[in-house]
Design an enzyme around this catalytic site. Structure first.
Site, PDB file in Angstrom:
ATOM      1  N   ALA A   8       9.130   9.922   2.601  1.00 26.05           N
ATOM      2  CA  ALA A   8       8.134   9.246   1.766  1.00 26.05           C
ATOM      3  C   ALA A   8       6.741   9.502   2.318  1.00 26.05           C
ATOM      4  O   ALA A   8       6.542   9.508   3.525  1.00 26.05           O
ATOM      5  CB  ALA A   8       8.408   7.745   1.724  1.00 26.05           C
ATOM      6  N   CYS A   9       5.794   9.718   1.414  1.00 27.39           N
ATOM      7  CA  CYS A   9       4.388   9.842   1.773  1.00 27.39           C
ATOM      8  C   CYS A   9       3.598   9.036   0.743  1.00 27.39           C
ATOM      9  O   CYS A   9       4.175   8.585  -0.249  1.00 27.39           O
ATOM     10  CB  CYS A   9       3.946  11.300   1.844  1.00 27.39           C
ATOM     11  SG  CYS A   9       3.988  12.181   0.284  1.00 27.39           S
ATOM     12  N   PRO A  10       2.303   8.843   0.933  1.00 28.10           N
ATOM     13  CA  PRO A  10       1.557   7.970   0.020  1.00 28.10           C
ATOM     14  C   PRO A  10       1.722   8.300  -1.469  1.00 28.10           C
ATOM     15  O   PRO A  10       2.018   7.414  -2.260  1.00 28.10           O
ATOM     16  CB  PRO A  10       0.105   8.136   0.470  1.00 28.10           C
ATOM     17  CG  PRO A  10       0.215   8.456   1.920  1.00 28.10           C
ATOM     18  CD  PRO A  10       1.460   9.305   2.038  1.00 28.10           C
ATOM     19  N   GLY A  12       3.791  10.971  -2.669  1.00 26.41           N
ATOM     20  CA  GLY A  12       5.170  11.387  -2.898  1.00 26.41           C
ATOM     21  C   GLY A  12       5.320  12.625  -3.741  1.00 26.41           C
ATOM     22  O   GLY A  12       6.413  12.945  -4.197  1.00 26.41           O
ATOM     23  N   THR A  16       6.763  14.587   0.391  1.00 25.24           N
ATOM     24  CA  THR A  16       8.063  13.919   0.252  1.00 25.24           C
ATOM     25  C   THR A  16       9.173  14.905  -0.113  1.00 25.24           C
ATOM     26  O   THR A  16      10.164  15.010   0.609  1.00 25.24           O
ATOM     27  CB  THR A  16       7.976  12.763  -0.765  1.00 25.24           C
ATOM     28  OG1 THR A  16       7.036  11.806  -0.272  1.00 25.24           O
ATOM     29  CG2 THR A  16       9.321  12.103  -0.976  1.00 25.24           C
TER      30      THR A  16
END
Length: 105
Positions: A8-10, A12, A16
């Site tokens: 997950a990343c901010p 996505g 991600t």
């Protein structure tokens, strides 16, 4: 070795899926069973179930974000890794995490 995890990343949208795919591809190359869930603004892709988590040797969290439903991983060795490392050196990340889990047995 059997591994499940979440990337997950901010947003996505880029890191991600890149991390999830890199880890699964590296796992396949190593002969490991790796399933990575992706959490993003678009929702969840390839959700890991509680049963899959219980059957795994460890859980890999490729993120510094808050992960939804972390309770399904309770009781399993869980390792959090920077998402960028999972993209740059996925095989090394898996090997290092696997060695850490084996050392604790």
């Amino acid at each position: 070795m059997k591994v499940v995890g979440v990337s997950a990343c901010p947003a996505g949208l880029a890191h991600t899926p890149m991390a999830a795919k890199a880890l699964m591809k590296a796992g396949e190359k190593m002969g490991w069973d790796v399933k990575m869930e992706q959490q993003s603004a678009m929702g969840t892709i390839n959700r890991v179930t509680r049963e899959e988590a219980l059957a795994a040797d460890f859980v890999l969290i490729a993120s510094d974000q808050k992960i939804k439903e972390m309770e399904r991983f309770e009781g399993r060795p869980t390792i959090r890794v920077d998402i960028n490392m999972c993209i740059k050196a996925p095989e090394a990340v898996l090997k290092k995490c696997g060695a850490a889990v084996e050392a604790k047995k």
